[in-house]
Design an enzyme around this catalytic site. Structure first.
Site, PDB file in Angstrom:
ATOM      1  N   GLU A   1      66.430  56.781  -6.106  1.00  0.00           N
ATOM      2  CA  GLU A   1      65.340  56.855  -7.081  1.00  0.00           C
ATOM      3  C   GLU A   1      65.478  58.090  -7.969  1.00  0.00           C
ATOM      4  OE1 GLU A   1      63.417  55.540  -3.103  1.00  0.00           O
ATOM      5  OE2 GLU A   1      65.176  56.659  -3.788  1.00  0.00           O
TER       6      GLU A   1
ATOM      7  N   CYS B   1      60.682  61.362  -2.920  1.00  0.00           N
ATOM      8  CA  CYS B   1      60.892  60.560  -4.132  1.00  0.00           C
ATOM      9  C   CYS B   1      59.564  60.075  -4.706  1.00  0.00           C
ATOM     10  CB  CYS B   1      61.789  59.365  -3.824  1.00  0.00           C
ATOM     11  SG  CYS B   1      63.520  59.826  -3.523  1.00  0.00           S
TER      12      CYS B   1
ATOM     13  N   LEU C   1      91.693  53.782  18.751  1.00  0.00           N
ATOM     14  CA  LEU C   1      90.289  53.415  18.499  1.00  0.00           C
ATOM     15  C   LEU C   1      89.684  54.259  17.385  1.00  0.00           C
ATOM     16  CD1 LEU C   1      88.962  52.803  22.138  1.00  0.00           C
ATOM     17  CD2 LEU C   1      89.524  51.091  20.397  1.00  0.00           C
TER      18      LEU C   1
ATOM     19  N   GLU D   1      84.416  48.051  21.769  1.00  0.00           N
ATOM     20  CA  GLU D   1      85.747  47.457  21.919  1.00  0.00           C
ATOM     21  C   GLU D   1      86.184  47.689  23.356  1.00  0.00           C
ATOM     22  OE1 GLU D   1      88.643  47.660  18.666  1.00  0.00           O
ATOM     23  OE2 GLU D   1      87.323  49.141  17.717  1.00  0.00           O
TER      24      GLU D   1
ATOM     25  N   SER E   1      80.667  41.436  29.667  1.00  0.00           N
ATOM     26  CA  SER E   1      79.855  40.561  30.521  1.00  0.00           C
ATOM     27  C   SER E   1      78.554  41.240  30.921  1.00  0.00           C
ATOM     28  CB  SER E   1      80.645  40.170  31.776  1.00  0.00           C
ATOM     29  OG  SER E   1      81.812  39.465  31.428  1.00  0.00           O
TER      30      SER E   1
END
Length: 360
Positions: free
Chosen positions: A55, A87, A207, A293, A300
């Site tokens: 903004e 803002c 990773l 990952e 599970s």
């Protein structure tokens, strides 16, 4: 007030906001447009935490043309002092006549406060147009504030018959190079990547984000969190190559191991809420975008505990056979009423693979 015109400009704010995808965290993605006499006189998007808000950028560009204009923004403007001034005060100061907002800010510091302040100042406020699209854009931000839990995305690369590795554990590579490259963008969107010591010892992955396009935009690598119950990770693994990357290791073990200063070992008692505690601690450290990952054991568990918000499947048109390892180790579902449901959000072909995003 023409609703179609409002939709048109709000849709533009969503596209603007998207430009901050890899840079604004932990702030939400925000875009803003100022329209006067049917012309765009100012626009902007939030580029990074601590920088000017969308903004403020749009108002600065519009200058004196802000007076009696309409401001379009995809998220309720802030009303509190953070790294930048509110803002909402800027909007009032520049005598903007009307503000069109896609949705409320779920942050309790802001939620509906700005809208009420604008209306008290005599500014017309319209709400709720493209609300669903606006929530989707900042889904992790909304989830964090509404559930007090991080948003969890689990990525799985698997064969057509649902296998993630051969029976001997070998898995390089089931999916295509193009799919693995796409994973780089998903990692870059996260604040922390969560894995397990078993996955890291089996595959010795880095990773991290390596694709140059995303590295140029990121301020830093996503942090890495590892569940290592016996504290068995050695310092020669690839994950420890970057001494500037924050690594959190969660363990039950009281064994002493010396790591670099960028590594924090967090000891937790073993109980049925262990994973929940991991997520709580990640959130306390500012992580509300968690990208998982790992192998089937953790996946599970997350499925059983209903802790997955998105399941991201990269499916390769290969068959690995019934002896290979499945991505889900869930057993004993004997009634369809006990099934775990997801909804298909989108399906994207990536060369010969399919990228399937499932949501709860």
């Amino acid at each position: 007030m023409n609703k179609d015109i409002d939709k048109y400009y709000l849709d533009m704010t969503l596209k603007l906001a998207q430009k901050g995808e890899f840079t604004v965290y932990p702030n939400p993605k925000v875009g803003a447009i100022i329209v006067k006499d049917n012309k765009i006189v100012g626009s902007g998007y939030h580029k990074s935490s601590g920088s000017s808000h969308a903004e403020a950028i749009a108002i600065e560009k519009a200058g004196s043309k802000s007076k009696n204009s309409t401001l379009y923004v995809n998220l309720e403007p802030c009303s509190h002092f953070g790294k930048t001034p509110p803002c909402v005060d800027l909007i009032i100061k520049h005598q903007i006549k009307r503000v069109v907002i896609a949705n409320y800010d779920p942050n309790p510091l802001v939620n509906k406060k700005s809208i009420n302040k604008l209306r008290r100042a005599g500014i017309s406020v319209s709400m709720g147009i493209l609300k669903e699209k606006a929530i989707l854009l900042n889904k992790e931000f909304y989830h964090m504030h509404q559930s007090k839990m991080p948003h969890v995305t689990v990525k799985v690369g698997l064969s057509l018959d649902g296998k993630i590795a051969l029976s001997n554990g070998f898995s390089k590579w089931i999916t295509s190079a193009e799919s693995r490259q796409d994973v780089q963008s998903e990692r870059a969107k996260s604040s922390v990547i969560l894995s397990t010591s078993k996955t890291i010892l089996n595959d010795n992955p880095s990773l991290n984000v390596r694709e140059t396009h995303y590295l140029r935009q990121l301020r830093k690598q996503p942090d890495l969190a590892v569940i290592d119950n016996s504290l068995c990770l050695n310092k020669n693994l690839h994950i420890f190559n970057d001494s500037n990357r924050k690594i959190l290791i969660f363990t039950h073990s009281n064994e002493k191991r010396k790591y670099r200063n960028n590594v924090e070992v967090i000891r937790l008692s073993k109980n049925h809420n262990y994973i929940q505690k991991v997520f709580n601690l990640l959130l306390e450290r500012g992580h509300y975008k968690v990208f998982v990952e790992s192998g089937s054991t953790l996946i599970s568990h997350l499925l059983r505990k209903q802790l997955i918000n998105e399941l991201l499947l990269y499916v390769s048109p290969k068959l690995l056979g019934h002896l290979s390892k499945s991505f889900s180790g869930i057993h004993n579902i004997t009634k369809l009423n006990d099934k775990i449901n997801f909804k298909v959000h989108d399906i994207l072909p990536i060369k010969n693979d399919l990228k399937i995003r499932l949501v709860k």
